[in-house]
Design a protein around this motif. Structure first.
Motif, short mmCIF file in Angstrom:
data_model
loop_
_atom_site.label_atom_id
_atom_site.label_comp_id
_atom_site.label_asym_id
_atom_site.label_seq_id
_atom_site.Cartn_x
_atom_site.Cartn_y
_atom_site.Cartn_z
N PRO A 44 33.24 -3.41 -2.32
CA PRO A 44 32.63 -4.48 -1.49
C PRO A 44 32.90 -3.93 0.26
O PRO A 44 33.41 -2.81 0.71
CB PRO A 44 34.33 -5.38 -1.67
CG PRO A 44 34.78 -4.30 -2.63
CD PRO A 44 34.33 -3.34 -3.15
N THR A 97 37.94 -6.20 1.50
CA THR A 97 39.13 -6.38 0.67
C THR A 97 40.13 -6.98 0.50
O THR A 97 40.63 -6.19 1.50
CB THR A 97 38.86 -5.39 -0.54
OG1 THR A 97 37.46 -5.11 -1.06
CG2 THR A 97 39.98 -5.72 -1.92
N SER A 105 37.41 0.42 -5.70
CA SER A 105 36.23 0.19 -6.63
C SER A 105 34.74 1.31 -6.74
O SER A 105 35.66 2.20 -6.15
CB SER A 105 35.42 -1.39 -5.83
OG SER A 105 35.97 -2.01 -5.06
N ARG A 161 35.44 -9.25 -1.02
CA ARG A 161 36.02 -9.70 -2.05
C ARG A 161 37.57 -10.44 -2.00
O ARG A 161 38.60 -10.16 -0.29
CB ARG A 161 36.58 -8.98 -2.98
CG ARG A 161 34.86 -9.18 -3.40
CD ARG A 161 34.62 -7.37 -4.57
NE ARG A 161 34.13 -7.33 -5.44
CZ ARG A 161 32.83 -5.90 -5.68
NH1 ARG A 161 34.25 -5.33 -6.32
NH2 ARG A 161 32.21 -5.72 -5.94
#
Length: 282
Positions: free
Chosen positions: A67, A70, A61, A117
């Motif tokens: 995040p 994940t 990311s 996420r």
């Protein structure tokens, strides 16, 4: 209801594979023995699915949209990512995933941290997943894997109490929401003390490492949360030691209990202290 079959944690430093031969033979034996016990424990506990909690090294990311946690939802997990192959020096691997299990866990914790996420495609795996999978020969066991990558470096980092609470929710979800008879193993991947790219890049804080391992062996989780804070981890090695927050997620899932130290090694050439533990489950 499902059951937590085994709970363990271990370092994943790239030196354990890429620079393994730089260590004295006694330290190499320590690492081999620890990871051999991890593999044996997975097999002997009849684990069906292994949840590996590990940090993301800003590989999946952007920093501007990073995040906290994940979940890897892929049907198959493949690694290591091409970019990391030259310095990890591990063989390619492919391991079955369990997107159904990953989705239940994701749904159970997605509201407990600001940024959680679920990613359906294969994530980019460096030493975070590749080292434990390789050293413990997970691919040879047939056990499915659910990766949970966490933010340990990009502020604001979820601290020790957020990680412990998330672990508690994971434990509850395993026991209450997953299919009866399913056996779920937990492995925290990361740490011990290291400071990647920082002024203490070549230093290992052996005093901190041994203190941390002794805390865990005692089994007093409130003391761990009060004393082994994110700030304390940063003092032992900024940007690296806080990978131990993955171990705290495991601790939250199983509740206060002692563990057994599987071994410790401080090898400067590995750029990271090595340690591994196994918690005593009923």
């Amino acid at each position: 209801m499902a059951e937590i079959s085994v709970a363990m944690a271990a370092s994943h430093a790239p030196g354990l594979t890429g620079w393994f031969d730089k260590a004295p033979e006694a330290d190499k034996r320590t690492v081999r023995a620890a990871y051999a016990e991890i593999r044996d424990a997975l097999v002997e506990s009849r684990t069906d699915v292994l949840l590996i909690i590990a940090n993301d090294h800003i590989a999946n990311s952007k920093v501007s949209d990073y995040p906290d946690f994940t979940f890897g939802m892929a049907e198959r997990h493949r690694g290591p990512d091409e970019w990391f192959k030259p310095w990890l020096r591990v063989p390619d691997y492919e391991i079955p995933g369990r997107p159904d299990v990953a989705d239940v866990l994701y749904q159970s914790v997605k509201d407990l941290a600001p940024r959680v996420r679920a990613v359906p495609e294969n994530l980019r795996y460096d030493d975070n997943i590749s080292v434990p999978v390789t050293m413990a020969e997970v691919a040879s066991t047939g056990i499915a894997v659910v990766p949970l990558l966490q933010n340990c470096t990009v502020p604001p980092v979820p601290d020790e109490r957020v990680c412990y609470s998330l672990g508690q929710a994971i434990g509850d979800a395993v026991r209450d929401r997953l299919p009866d008879g399913l056996r779920v193993g937990l492995l925290g991947s990361g740490g011990l003390s290291h400071e990647p790219g920082g002024p203490r890049y070549l230093e290992i804080d052996e005093k901190f490492d041994r203190w941390w391992l002794d805390l865990l062996v005692d089994g007093d989780h409130e003391r761990v949360l009060s004393e082994a804070t994110f700030e304390a981890m940063e003092r032992a090695g900024s940007g690296g030691t806080a990978e131990l927050l993955s171990w705290i997620v495991v601790m939250g899932a199983i509740g206060p209990r002692p563990c057994r130290n599987l071994g410790y090694a401080a090898v400067d050439q590995w750029r990271c202290g090595f340690g591994a533990v196994r918690w005593e489950l009923p």
